[in-house]
Design a protein around this motif. Sequence first.
Motif, PDB file in Angstrom:
ATOM      1  N   TYR A   3      -3.047  -0.927 -16.145  1.00 58.04           N
ATOM      2  CA  TYR A   3      -3.354  -0.542 -17.519  1.00 58.04           C
ATOM      3  C   TYR A   3      -4.851  -0.736 -17.759  1.00 58.04           C
ATOM      4  N   ALA A   4      -5.414   0.139 -18.543  1.00 59.71           N
ATOM      5  CA  ALA A   4      -6.830   0.001 -18.872  1.00 59.71           C
ATOM      6  C   ALA A   4      -7.115   0.676 -20.205  1.00 59.71           C
ATOM      7  N   GLY A 202       1.416  10.521 -12.428  1.00 60.31           N
ATOM      8  CA  GLY A 202       1.377   9.058 -12.454  1.00 60.31           C
ATOM      9  C   GLY A 202       0.170   8.498 -13.179  1.00 60.31           C
ATOM     10  N   LEU A 203      -0.675   9.372 -13.714  1.00 58.66           N
ATOM     11  CA  LEU A 203      -1.833   8.944 -14.512  1.00 58.66           C
ATOM     12  C   LEU A 203      -1.653   9.450 -15.931  1.00 58.66           C
ATOM     13  N   GLN A 204      -1.509   8.535 -16.870  1.00 60.50           N
ATOM     14  CA  GLN A 204      -1.316   8.907 -18.272  1.00 60.50           C
ATOM     15  C   GLN A 204      -2.510   8.422 -19.093  1.00 60.50           C
ATOM     16  N   ILE A 205      -3.059   9.316 -19.889  1.00 52.33           N
ATOM     17  CA  ILE A 205      -4.152   8.961 -20.801  1.00 52.33           C
ATOM     18  C   ILE A 205      -3.746   9.366 -22.207  1.00 52.33           C
ATOM     19  N   THR A 252      -2.704   4.504 -18.296  1.00 56.63           N
ATOM     20  CA  THR A 252      -1.657   3.851 -17.500  1.00 56.63           C
ATOM     21  C   THR A 252      -1.572   4.538 -16.148  1.00 56.63           C
ATOM     22  N   ILE A 253      -1.578   3.740 -15.077  1.00 55.77           N
ATOM     23  CA  ILE A 253      -1.435   4.264 -13.719  1.00 55.77           C
ATOM     24  C   ILE A 253      -0.138   3.729 -13.119  1.00 55.77           C
ATOM     25  N   ASP A 254       0.752   4.645 -12.741  1.00 55.08           N
ATOM     26  CA  ASP A 254       1.965   4.297 -12.011  1.00 55.08           C
ATOM     27  C   ASP A 254       1.626   4.400 -10.530  1.00 55.08           C
ATOM     28  N   GLU A 255       1.468   3.262  -9.883  1.00 53.18           N
ATOM     29  CA  GLU A 255       0.975   3.229  -8.504  1.00 53.18           C
ATOM     30  C   GLU A 255       1.973   3.797  -7.500  1.00 53.18           C
ATOM     31  N   TYR A 260      -4.559   6.202  -6.460  1.00 55.84           N
ATOM     32  CA  TYR A 260      -5.992   5.964  -6.606  1.00 55.84           C
ATOM     33  C   TYR A 260      -6.241   4.874  -7.641  1.00 55.84           C
ATOM     34  N   SER A 261      -7.161   3.984  -7.324  1.00 58.22           N
ATOM     35  CA  SER A 261      -7.464   2.855  -8.209  1.00 58.22           C
ATOM     36  C   SER A 261      -8.484   3.268  -9.266  1.00 58.22           C
ATOM     37  N   ILE A 262      -8.665   2.407 -10.245  1.00 54.17           N
ATOM     38  CA  ILE A 262      -9.677   2.652 -11.271  1.00 54.17           C
ATOM     39  C   ILE A 262     -11.058   2.757 -10.629  1.00 54.17           C
TER      40      ILE A 262
END
Length: 373
Positions: A3-4, A202-205, A252-255, A260-262
């Motif tokens: 989360y970020a 898997g990447l939600q903004i 939110t990143i669902d790994e 891919y990391s932040i």
Amino acid sequence: MQYAEIEMKVKAPIFIGSGKEIPKYGYAYIQKENAIYVMNFKKLFNSLKKWNLLDQYEELMLQGNNGKYRCSLMEMLKANSITEAEIKKCSSYSYTTEGNEFDKKNCQNIQEFVRDPYHMPYIPGSSLKGAIRTALLAKLVSENASMFESEKREIERIITARGRNIKSELARQTKKIESKVLFTLERNKKNSSDMLNDCFCGLQISDSDSLAYSDITLCKKIDFKPKDDDGRDMPLYRECLKPGTKVKFQMTIDETKFRYSIQELQEAIDFMNQQYHKNFLDSFEKYEIEKGTIYIGGGAGYATKTIMYLLFPREKAVELIAKFMQCTTPRQHNHQKDVPIYHVSPHMQKSTRYQDEWYDFGLCKLNFKPETL
């Protein structure tokens, strides 16, 4: 799950269009305030009826720029002794033009900034996600260049053939490229290019919070050619976010879907920006590259949204983009001059003015702040 919070600082006017325009007869420019007042048509109609001006307003709506009031609502109302205070009461909202030039003698429609359900300006999360996607795709294409030889040959063939379906044919090749590096989930093993396989699910903004009308200003489109000091004013006005505005998003990143990391996203953003400067912007003027900056929204220009400069050597990319532009834009845009004269394509830098300073549309800086829940 990662989360970020993403804090975006607007570095240059940003335009994200709603697809609507505010017509010339739908706003009033009050010069002494340097402000645009956008009309509430229900309030305006009731007031025009009270002032016995409905016929004149109908004439204003139907006339061209050479009509009696040159399409200026303000001019028509002032000619009938309507005060500025009364005009303001008919408006829904207002914003200042921050010293930007506004030609009150040749009014134009204003392209509207996107609104949320409460009719307040905001930035859709999809706009930011799309820009991040382009940056990551650019980096992956650069790192895996040998994977795309067949797509490159097909892109060159399509552009050289100059067929009438050139845009849709190129879009298919872009999707093939994306499927090789981004469609990695194997949800549909029979069709690798199915959107179900796109790792970006898997990447939600989130959408941003509602912004204030005080965050909006009016900007005029100004095009620059390479080594051009004056620029060319275009008859096009946009509602834009002001430089200095801060906008927040939740990411939110669902790994299990997005690997891919932040940090890798930050590296991709910086890579895309470096390539944009090297392949396009340096042809106009050399700017200092600031880490964490990215271009979003409308008006930022073709070069901020394409991977063509990453697929081909620069000279070849310029040649192909110039041919593509000749096929898809009016001849008076002069893209036949991109290669022999300007050595860059497109040969226009999309700019504007704000508080007497020059800016490129769409530049912002992102700060990722990891969070734990």
